[in-house]
Scaffold this active site. Structure first.
Site, PDB file in Angstrom:
ATOM      1  N   ASN A 164      -5.446 -10.037  -7.606  1.00 45.90           N
ATOM      2  CA  ASN A 164      -5.656 -10.736  -6.372  1.00 45.90           C
ATOM      3  C   ASN A 164      -6.875 -11.504  -6.138  1.00 45.90           C
ATOM      4  OD1 ASN A 164      -6.235  -7.881  -6.505  1.00 45.90           O
ATOM      5  ND2 ASN A 164      -7.106  -8.048  -4.602  1.00 45.90           N
ATOM      6  N   SER A 167       5.035  -6.913  -1.486  1.00 50.19           N
ATOM      7  CA  SER A 167       4.849  -7.088  -0.134  1.00 50.19           C
ATOM      8  C   SER A 167       5.228  -8.233   0.629  1.00 50.19           C
ATOM      9  CB  SER A 167       2.992  -6.734  -0.212  1.00 50.19           C
ATOM     10  OG  SER A 167       2.816  -7.094   1.498  1.00 50.19           O
ATOM     11  N   GLY A 168       5.855  -7.952   1.577  1.00 47.50           N
ATOM     12  CA  GLY A 168       6.642  -9.397   2.235  1.00 47.50           C
ATOM     13  C   GLY A 168       5.471 -10.371   2.556  1.00 47.50           C
ATOM     14  N   HIS A 169       4.389  -9.794   3.051  1.00 45.54           N
ATOM     15  CA  HIS A 169       3.512 -10.819   3.639  1.00 45.54           C
ATOM     16  C   HIS A 169       2.822 -11.640   2.891  1.00 45.54           C
ATOM     17  CE1 HIS A 169      -0.709  -8.869   3.655  1.00 45.54           C
ATOM     18  NE2 HIS A 169       0.183  -7.891   3.451  1.00 45.54           N
ATOM     19  N   CYS A 219      -9.528  -6.756   1.648  1.00 47.08           N
ATOM     20  CA  CYS A 219      -9.733  -5.600   1.786  1.00 47.08           C
ATOM     21  C   CYS A 219     -11.044  -5.200   1.667  1.00 47.08           C
ATOM     22  CB  CYS A 219      -8.723  -4.857   0.895  1.00 47.08           C
ATOM     23  SG  CYS A 219      -7.066  -5.298   1.391  1.00 47.08           S
ATOM     24  N   THR A 238       1.012  -1.339  -0.148  1.00 48.96           N
ATOM     25  CA  THR A 238       0.011  -0.013  -0.063  1.00 48.96           C
ATOM     26  C   THR A 238       0.840   1.172  -0.041  1.00 48.96           C
ATOM     27  OG1 THR A 238      -1.747  -1.014   1.019  1.00 48.96           O
ATOM     28  CG2 THR A 238      -1.759   1.397   1.277  1.00 48.96           C
TER      29      THR A 238
HETATM   30  N1  PLP Z   1      -1.723  -5.061  -4.336  1.00 50.31           N
HETATM   31  C1  PLP Z   1      -2.214  -6.191  -4.057  1.00 50.31           C
HETATM   32  C2  PLP Z   1      -2.420  -6.906  -5.537  1.00 50.31           C
HETATM   33  C3  PLP Z   1      -2.715  -6.817  -3.036  1.00 50.31           C
HETATM   34  O1  PLP Z   1      -3.131  -8.130  -3.280  1.00 50.31           O
HETATM   35  C4  PLP Z   1      -2.326  -6.195  -1.920  1.00 50.31           C
HETATM   36  C5  PLP Z   1      -2.720  -6.839  -0.599  1.00 50.31           C
HETATM   37  O2  PLP Z   1      -4.013  -7.418  -0.748  1.00 50.31           O
HETATM   38  C6  PLP Z   1      -1.826  -5.167  -1.666  1.00 50.31           C
HETATM   39  C7  PLP Z   1      -1.343  -4.357  -3.134  1.00 50.31           C
HETATM   40  C8  PLP Z   1      -1.541  -4.081  -0.521  1.00 50.31           C
HETATM   41  O3  PLP Z   1      -0.418  -4.851   0.238  1.00 50.31           O
HETATM   42  P1  PLP Z   1      -0.045  -4.574   1.743  1.00 50.31           P
HETATM   43  O4  PLP Z   1      -1.117  -5.386   2.608  1.00 50.31           O
HETATM   44  O5  PLP Z   1       1.258  -4.734   1.954  1.00 50.31           O
HETATM   45  O6  PLP Z   1      -0.192  -3.069   2.046  1.00 50.31           O
END
Ligand code: PLP
Length: 378
Positions: free
Chosen positions: A150, A197-199, A321, A71
């Protein structure tokens, strides 16, 4: 518990956790401090960035900024580029497929006066390249396109997008590659900034990376002590950053094996699920291997998620989200999935810790849930 919500987040690898703790214990210094320990931390920070570049064979073409997640990476890249180019190229191109951490940033820029154009989506979930060509003008400063979606797992043709974008010298290409790393090879050719994004690949929550081809193209959006090339001020979180290198290394090294492993689970599940009357496979066969989106028209996705949850199977409706929002999922809508099928959609997402036993367990529990809801299916 069977965890099939890996597109939302993944279980951290033990060595990532160990590294985080170890570096916190032994190298908690501020890389900006002028003393020997600070210099040691700074050296380690630079080495870690070089390691990441080596893993992707990037040589010196990219700088790396550590962030708190994708993000933040997306915000820094999109706003940073937009502001830098505002006076001579104030048009932005995106699509409704993007994650909220891209779409909401673009929408906020639109409210500030930028012109935002949305590229059409084809029924297979990929962006319409012919339409993108018609949208490109000399006023376009930024095109942002995700690598892997996603919600459905479709893969965007990043190389083709890059070729179109770079016919216009002022245009910058940003790629959100969060769902791609570890599942398919990443594409850097023609890409100007890229978020991770690491997680999402067995790292920790709150750690991310932004790759930047030309750091001078970014207007800082966070001001302060000038760390991370002045683009992301704030004391550098060295333990977090060293830990994410471990996660990236594991993800890169396992991509090919994990891809075929998850592909076989994906195929096995699809073949199993199509035998149930009323069950629709929303994801494409040729998408990323870890995401399988299915629809059970007539039943609400939330009802299905709860039914699976009661059976110790953890999965999602759309994305973590947005799953609490009542509106229909924009990604599935853009792909012309029928409304009832969208309402009854769930996402099964796998990761490096998923086993064939998990898949078998899911299949067994699916039969139970199906029996519970079959009368409602249309
Ligand atoms: N972009 C995509 C395609 C994602 O799937 C996600 C997380 O769900 C993000 C961005 C956001 O990542 P973060 O949780 O590290 O902010």
């Amino acid at each position: 518990m069977i965890y099939l919500d890996n597109a939302a987040t993944t279980k951290p690898n033990q060595d990532v956790l160990d590294t985080f703790v170890k570096v916190n214990q032994s190298l908690y210094f501020n890389p900006n401090s002028p003393h020997q320990s600070g210099l040691q931390a700074e050296q380690l920070l630079q080495q870690s960035k070089q390691q990441i570049k080596d893993l992707f064979d990037l040589k010196q073409t990219f700088d790396i900024i550590y962030t708190s997640g994708a993000t933040e990476s997306n915000n820094i890249a999109i706003k940073g580029i937009a502001y830098k180019k505002k006076v001579f190229a104030n048009e932005i191109i995106t699509s409704v497929l993007e994650h909220p951490s891209v779409l909401e940033v673009v929408r906020s820029l639109e409210a500030e006066g930028f012109i935002v154009k949305y590229v059409n989506v084809l029924d297979d979930g990929r962006i319409d390249l012919a339409h993108l060509e018609t949208l490109m003008t000399d006023n376009v400063g930024l095109v942002t396109c995700m690598h892997v979606n996603n919600i459905m797992g479709q893969i965007q043709p990043i190389e083709d997008v890059a070729k179109i974008v770079h016919q216009y010298p002022k245009a910058h290409l940003h790629v959100d590659a969060v769902q791609a790393l570890g599942k398919i090879p990443l594409i850097f050719e023609g890409v100007d900034t890229l978020s991770l994004s690491g997680h999402k690949f067995n790292g920790l929550k709150g750690q991310g990376v932004l790759f930047v081809r030309n750091i001078h193209q970014l207007e800082p959006i966070v001001h302060g002590g000038g760390q991370e090339y002045g683009v992301r001020s704030g004391t550098v979180n060295l333990p977090m950053n060293i830990a994410i290198v471990k996660a990236i290394k594991a993800a890169v090294n396992q991509t090919s094996i994990l891809n075929s492993q998850l592909r076989s689970y994906h195929d096995e599940l699809s073949q199993f699920l199509i035998n149930f009357t009323g069950v629709k496979i929303n994801s494409l066969q040729e998408g990323a291997p870890h995401i399988l989106n299915i629809g059970l028209p007539g039943v609400k996705g939330e009802v299905l998620v709860n039914a699976f949850s009661k059976n110790d199977i953890m999965l999602s409706t759309t994305s973590a989200c947005s799953s609490k929002k009542a509106s229909l999922n924009e990604v599935l809508l853009a792909m012309n999935v029928p409304v009832k099928q969208i309402e009854g959609s769930i996402r099964i997402s796998m990761g490096s810790h998923t086993t064939s036993k998990d898949i078998q367990e899911f299949k067994d529990k699916f039969k139970l849930v199906y029996e519970e809801v079959r009368e409602l299916l249309v």
